[in-house]
Each structure stands twice: as C-alpha cells, then as structure tokens.
Scaffold this motif. Structure first.
Motif, PDB file in Angstrom:
ATOM      1  N   LEU A 119     -21.128   5.626 -10.654  1.00  0.00           N
ATOM      2  CA  LEU A 119     -20.292   4.471 -10.283  1.00  0.00           C
ATOM      3  C   LEU A 119     -18.839   4.706 -10.692  1.00  0.00           C
ATOM      4  CD1 LEU A 119     -22.086   1.113 -11.229  1.00  0.00           C
ATOM      5  CD2 LEU A 119     -21.562   1.992  -8.972  1.00  0.00           C
ATOM      6  N   VAL A 153     -14.897   5.091  -8.666  1.00  0.00           N
ATOM      7  CA  VAL A 153     -13.664   4.365  -8.968  1.00  0.00           C
ATOM      8  C   VAL A 153     -12.566   5.338  -9.411  1.00  0.00           C
ATOM      9  CG1 VAL A 153     -12.663   2.473 -10.278  1.00  0.00           C
ATOM     10  CG2 VAL A 153     -15.090   2.474  -9.799  1.00  0.00           C
ATOM     11  N   GLU A 209      -9.022   5.164  -0.701  1.00  0.00           N
ATOM     12  CA  GLU A 209      -8.145   4.102  -0.212  1.00  0.00           C
ATOM     13  C   GLU A 209      -8.721   2.726  -0.539  1.00  0.00           C
ATOM     14  OE1 GLU A 209      -5.172   4.076   1.986  1.00  0.00           O
ATOM     15  OE2 GLU A 209      -4.924   5.950   0.909  1.00  0.00           O
ATOM     16  N   TRP A 210     -10.046   2.618  -0.443  1.00  0.00           N
ATOM     17  CA  TRP A 210     -10.682   1.305  -0.646  1.00  0.00           C
ATOM     18  C   TRP A 210     -10.520   0.839  -2.093  1.00  0.00           C
ATOM     19  CZ3 TRP A 210     -12.328  -2.464   2.412  1.00  0.00           C
ATOM     20  CH2 TRP A 210     -13.111  -3.465   1.859  1.00  0.00           C
ATOM     21  N   VAL A 211     -10.760   1.722  -3.061  1.00  0.00           N
ATOM     22  CA  VAL A 211     -10.677   1.317  -4.470  1.00  0.00           C
ATOM     23  C   VAL A 211      -9.303   1.624  -5.055  1.00  0.00           C
ATOM     24  CG1 VAL A 211     -13.153   1.621  -4.856  1.00  0.00           C
ATOM     25  CG2 VAL A 211     -11.597   3.507  -5.336  1.00  0.00           C
ATOM     26  N   ASP A 256      -6.243   0.265  -5.479  1.00  0.00           N
ATOM     27  CA  ASP A 256      -5.515  -0.586  -6.427  1.00  0.00           C
ATOM     28  C   ASP A 256      -6.241  -0.651  -7.769  1.00  0.00           C
ATOM     29  OD1 ASP A 256      -3.997  -0.973  -4.196  1.00  0.00           O
ATOM     30  OD2 ASP A 256      -3.747  -3.130  -4.501  1.00  0.00           O
ATOM     31  N   GLY A 257      -7.578  -0.712  -7.689  1.00  0.00           N
ATOM     32  CA  GLY A 257      -8.358  -0.713  -8.924  1.00  0.00           C
ATOM     33  C   GLY A 257      -8.172   0.573  -9.692  1.00  0.00           C
ATOM     34  N   LEU A 295      -4.870   0.285 -11.521  1.00  0.00           N
ATOM     35  CA  LEU A 295      -4.820  -0.739 -12.561  1.00  0.00           C
ATOM     36  C   LEU A 295      -5.835  -0.488 -13.680  1.00  0.00           C
ATOM     37  CD1 LEU A 295      -4.205  -3.896 -10.371  1.00  0.00           C
ATOM     38  CD2 LEU A 295      -2.840  -3.230 -12.346  1.00  0.00           C
ATOM     39  N   LEU A 296      -6.904   0.266 -13.371  1.00  0.00           N
ATOM     40  CA  LEU A 296      -7.876   0.578 -14.427  1.00  0.00           C
ATOM     41  C   LEU A 296      -7.442   1.788 -15.245  1.00  0.00           C
ATOM     42  CD1 LEU A 296     -11.036  -0.167 -12.297  1.00  0.00           C
ATOM     43  CD2 LEU A 296     -10.343  -1.420 -14.349  1.00  0.00           C
ATOM     44  N   GLU A 309      -1.206  -7.187  -9.431  1.00  0.00           N
ATOM     45  CA  GLU A 309      -0.781  -6.834  -8.085  1.00  0.00           C
ATOM     46  C   GLU A 309       0.731  -6.957  -7.907  1.00  0.00           C
ATOM     47  OE1 GLU A 309      -1.914  -5.404  -5.530  1.00  0.00           O
ATOM     48  OE2 GLU A 309      -4.036  -5.253  -5.986  1.00  0.00           O
ATOM     49  N   LEU A 314      -5.484   3.860   6.124  1.00  0.00           N
ATOM     50  CA  LEU A 314      -6.916   3.763   6.404  1.00  0.00           C
ATOM     51  C   LEU A 314      -7.442   2.372   6.097  1.00  0.00           C
ATOM     52  CD1 LEU A 314      -8.085   7.158   4.867  1.00  0.00           C
ATOM     53  CD2 LEU A 314      -7.781   6.612   7.277  1.00  0.00           C
ATOM     54  N   VAL A 315      -6.905   1.770   5.029  1.00  0.00           N
ATOM     55  CA  VAL A 315      -7.342   0.443   4.601  1.00  0.00           C
ATOM     56  C   VAL A 315      -6.095  -0.412   4.483  1.00  0.00           C
ATOM     57  CG1 VAL A 315      -8.552  -0.848   2.810  1.00  0.00           C
ATOM     58  CG2 VAL A 315      -9.241   1.491   3.313  1.00  0.00           C
ATOM     59  N   ARG A 329      -3.355  -3.206   3.352  1.00  0.00           N
ATOM     60  CA  ARG A 329      -2.949  -3.646   2.024  1.00  0.00           C
ATOM     61  C   ARG A 329      -3.712  -4.913   1.627  1.00  0.00           C
ATOM     62  NH1 ARG A 329      -2.322  -1.514  -1.858  1.00  0.00           N
ATOM     63  NH2 ARG A 329      -1.349  -3.307  -2.825  1.00  0.00           N
ATOM     64  N   LEU A 331      -6.707  -5.819   2.366  1.00  0.00           N
ATOM     65  CA  LEU A 331      -8.050  -5.463   1.893  1.00  0.00           C
ATOM     66  C   LEU A 331      -7.991  -4.745   0.552  1.00  0.00           C
ATOM     67  CD1 LEU A 331     -10.111  -4.318   5.003  1.00  0.00           C
ATOM     68  CD2 LEU A 331     -10.602  -6.206   3.435  1.00  0.00           C
ATOM     69  N   GLN A 332      -6.996  -3.863   0.398  1.00  0.00           N
ATOM     70  CA  GLN A 332      -6.877  -3.141  -0.872  1.00  0.00           C
ATOM     71  C   GLN A 332      -6.652  -4.091  -2.045  1.00  0.00           C
ATOM     72  OE1 GLN A 332      -3.780  -0.172  -0.209  1.00  0.00           O
ATOM     73  NE2 GLN A 332      -5.324   1.428  -0.070  1.00  0.00           N
ATOM     74  N   GLU A 333      -5.883  -5.165  -1.802  1.00  0.00           N
ATOM     75  CA  GLU A 333      -5.549  -6.093  -2.878  1.00  0.00           C
ATOM     76  C   GLU A 333      -6.685  -7.048  -3.211  1.00  0.00           C
ATOM     77  OE1 GLU A 333      -2.078  -8.267  -1.832  1.00  0.00           O
ATOM     78  OE2 GLU A 333      -0.734  -6.533  -1.985  1.00  0.00           O
ATOM     79  N   ALA A 362     -10.669  -7.239  -1.520  1.00  0.00           N
ATOM     80  CA  ALA A 362     -12.018  -6.670  -1.580  1.00  0.00           C
ATOM     81  C   ALA A 362     -12.025  -5.295  -2.231  1.00  0.00           C
ATOM     82  CB  ALA A 362     -12.605  -6.586  -0.168  1.00  0.00           C
ATOM     83  N   GLY A 363     -11.015  -4.489  -1.928  1.00  0.00           N
ATOM     84  CA  GLY A 363     -10.959  -3.157  -2.526  1.00  0.00           C
ATOM     85  C   GLY A 363     -10.785  -3.215  -4.035  1.00  0.00           C
ATOM     86  N   LEU A 364      -9.839  -4.045  -4.468  1.00  0.00           N
ATOM     87  CA  LEU A 364      -9.612  -4.205  -5.908  1.00  0.00           C
ATOM     88  C   LEU A 364     -10.866  -4.741  -6.591  1.00  0.00           C
ATOM     89  CD1 LEU A 364      -7.686  -4.248  -8.361  1.00  0.00           C
ATOM     90  CD2 LEU A 364      -6.993  -6.542  -7.669  1.00  0.00           C
ATOM     91  N   GLY A 400     -13.498  -1.932  -6.949  1.00  0.00           N
ATOM     92  CA  GLY A 400     -13.164  -0.997  -8.020  1.00  0.00           C
ATOM     93  C   GLY A 400     -13.401  -1.606  -9.389  1.00  0.00           C
ATOM     94  N   VAL A 401     -12.932  -2.846  -9.567  1.00  0.00           N
ATOM     95  CA  VAL A 401     -13.058  -3.498 -10.873  1.00  0.00           C
ATOM     96  C   VAL A 401     -14.527  -3.743 -11.212  1.00  0.00           C
ATOM     97  CG1 VAL A 401     -12.634  -5.665 -12.085  1.00  0.00           C
ATOM     98  CG2 VAL A 401     -10.760  -4.534 -10.903  1.00  0.00           C
ATOM     99  N   PHE A 419     -17.275  -2.198 -10.069  1.00  0.00           N
ATOM    100  CA  PHE A 419     -17.942  -0.923 -10.383  1.00  0.00           C
ATOM    101  C   PHE A 419     -17.641  -0.544 -11.830  1.00  0.00           C
ATOM    102  CE2 PHE A 419     -19.020   1.677  -6.345  1.00  0.00           C
ATOM    103  CZ  PHE A 419     -19.574   0.559  -5.749  1.00  0.00           C
TER     104      PHE A 419
END
Ligand SMILES: [Zn+2]
Lengths: 72, 255
Positions: free
Chosen positions: A37, A41, A58-60, A62-63, A66-67, B33, B54-55, B57, B59-61, B63-65, B68-69, B71
C-alpha cells in the motif's frame, strides 16, 4: 513516588503480553500488504512503475507531496 | 491472548487508520492544498514543457488526495497495531492506552520526524525530476534506518532496565537513539534543489501542513486505537489471575 525497587525477576503480577508466535504470522502477511500500500503512495510511477505509465502517480500525486515523499 | 486477539487488534488498528485518514484528508485539503496550489502557479510560470494532464487538478485535490492519505494512514495504522502487539507489556508496565500512545509517539518520531529533518516535504516544482530515483531511495532508506534505530533503542532500554532502573535506562536508550540518528543525519547525502526565486513562505506553509498531517495522524491513532485496544484487552487485564498465587485479599465478603 518511591518505586519499590522492583527486582528484575518476574513479578507475580507480570503485565499482559501477547506471545510473539501469535503475532508473527499476522506481522509477516499484513506487514508486506501494508508495505505494498505504501509503495503505491510513495514510490509507484517515478522510480519503478509496476503499472505502465504515470496513472497511479498522477492519481495520488498531491498525497505523495503532502505525506513527505519525494516527487517533482 | 492469542492469534485471535492479534487479529482483532490488527483489524481495529486498520479501522482506526481509516478514521484518522478521513481527519487527515480534511486537514490536508483545507491546509495543505493552498501552498500546493501556489507552488503549481510558480511551476506554470517557469515550466518549459508540460506533459499531458492524465488526472484533472480537481480529482487530484479531492479523490486522489483522499486515496493517497487513506492508503498511508491505513497502512501505518496497521503496522502500528502490530507494533503495539509486540510492545504491550514489554516496554514497561503500561496498560493498552499508554502503550498505544507510546507506539504512536515512536511512529511519529521514526517514520516522520527524523526523515523530515533530513529530507523535508517539498511542494511541487522544488525538486529536479532527474534525481527522483535517488531522492526516493534516500527517503525510504532514512525511514528504514530511523525505525531500526528506534527498535534497537527500545531493546537497549529493555536490557539496561534491570541494571540501571527504568528511568535511567530510558534516558540512556533515548540518548543512544539521538546519537545514532544524528550520525545518520550527518552522513547521508544532502539534497538541495530549491529553484531560484521559489517563494519561501510557500515552502514553509507546505512543510507546516505536512507536519500537521502527521501530528494529527499519529496523535489521533494513539488516542483512538488506545481506547479500542483497551476495550479488547480490558476483560483480560482485569480478571486474568496471575499464576496460582493466592490473592492477598480474601474474596469480597458477602453482605
Ligand atoms: Zn509532484
């Protein structure tokens, strides 16, 4: 206060512990699952892409920044 | 006190991770953000070439964020729950809530704070793309080193406790941890790629947001998981008769 200088010998009221051999199977299996997992990320896409392209990255994205993971 | 207990604690740890992930996502969206967007404005003004988007902004801010968080928090909460299982009753005479708090403190320091001191979080457009592999390897190496040094310090403290007493053993182990971490920080290569003219306040705001997310994650993990773990373990801790030692007090006299 005055901690009744507890001798190292096992105290009669030893605290509750969970036996290591009960933990290890869970740690081995879920430890690896958790690391996978984290890999998505924190590393997928840039360093070693399991999936082709930058979609996961690209999808994750921003995380990842910031992580605290390295990015661009 | 067996495999089923470990499984219950692991599941509750991961559920705690999902709950804290929602909190951390809210914080990241509201606080993190804003500097991230400022960095993208700087990037847009200075970038020479742009890859295809590809994605979006939006969505990145959102669902994407959140992905990531979640996970990240679920994974580390699961690992922390397993660490709790090892630590319970082995790092001192602490109950579930205090043990969870100490595991959370250890997680914050080793997984985030120490790596952050050497390789702090950076907003977009700060780092050189061609050093990404090296920076990624160094960051994961820093986390691994920090966690291993932390575990070694705990083991050292356990070994010293019978001779030095708990207080002095804790101090000795803490000093050993700080010295070993200091050496690692001193000898690992530095990364400094800040572009000319990048707004310093954006970097500061971004790093404060990143640190705040981790503080929120580990603090809420310690509190929530401590509560849940105590509810799993409480019946055992209070009723478990230890060996056959006769209780010092007779059974409560019937009224
Ligand atoms: Zn990036």
């Amino acid at each position: 206060m005055a901690q009744s200088a507890a001798p190292p010998a096992v105290a009669p009221d030893a605290p509750l512990t969970l036996p290591v051999r009960a933990i290890l199977p869970w740690a081995a299996f879920f430890g690896i699952l958790m690391l996978i997992l984290l890999y998505f990320v924190g590393a997928e896409g840039g360093t070693a892409a399991v999936f082709s392209g930058e979609g996961v990255h690209e999808w994750v994205h921003d995380g990842r920044h910031l992580l605290g993971f390295p990015c661009h | 006190m067996n495999s089923a207990t470990v499984r219950t604690l692991l599941v509750r740890g991961m559920l705690t991770g999902i709950a804290t992930g929602l909190l951390v996502f809210g914080f990241a969206y509201l606080v993190g953000e804003s500097p991230l967007r400022s960095a993208l404005v700087f990037e847009a003004a200075h970038a020479t070439e742009h890859g295809p988007e590809l994605v979006s902004r939006t969505l990145q801010e959102t669902a994407g964020l959140a992905t990531g968080v979640l996970f990240f928090t679920t994974a580390f909460a699961g690992i922390a729950a397993l660490a709790f299982c090892f630590a319970l009753g082995r790092i001192g005479r602490f109950g579930p809530r205090v043990t969870a708090g100490l595991v959370a403190l250890g997680g914050f320091v080793t997984v985030f704070l120490v790596p952050f001191l050497k390789y702090p979080a950076n907003p977009p457009a700060v780092s050189a793309p061609d050093t990404l592999n090296q920076r990624t390897a160094l960051y994961w190496l820093m986390i691994a080193l920090s966690v291993l040094i932390g575990i070694a310090a705990v083991v050292l403290g356990q070994r010293l406790a019978p001779r030095l007493g708990n207080w002095n053993a804790t101090i000795a182990a803490s000093v050993a941890f700080v010295v070993a971490v200091g050496l690692a920080l001193a000898f690992l290569p530095a990364v400094n790629e800040m572009p000319e003219g990048f707004p310093a306040n954006v970097v500061w705001d971004f790093r404060v947001a990143a640190a705040g997310m981790q503080l929120l994650l580990w603090a809420s993990f310690g509190v929530i998981f401590g509560h849940l773990a105590e509810r799993v373990l409480e019946p055992r801790t209070t009723t478990a008769p230890t060996q056959q030692a006769a209780p010092p007090q007779a059974a409560p006299a019937p009224h």
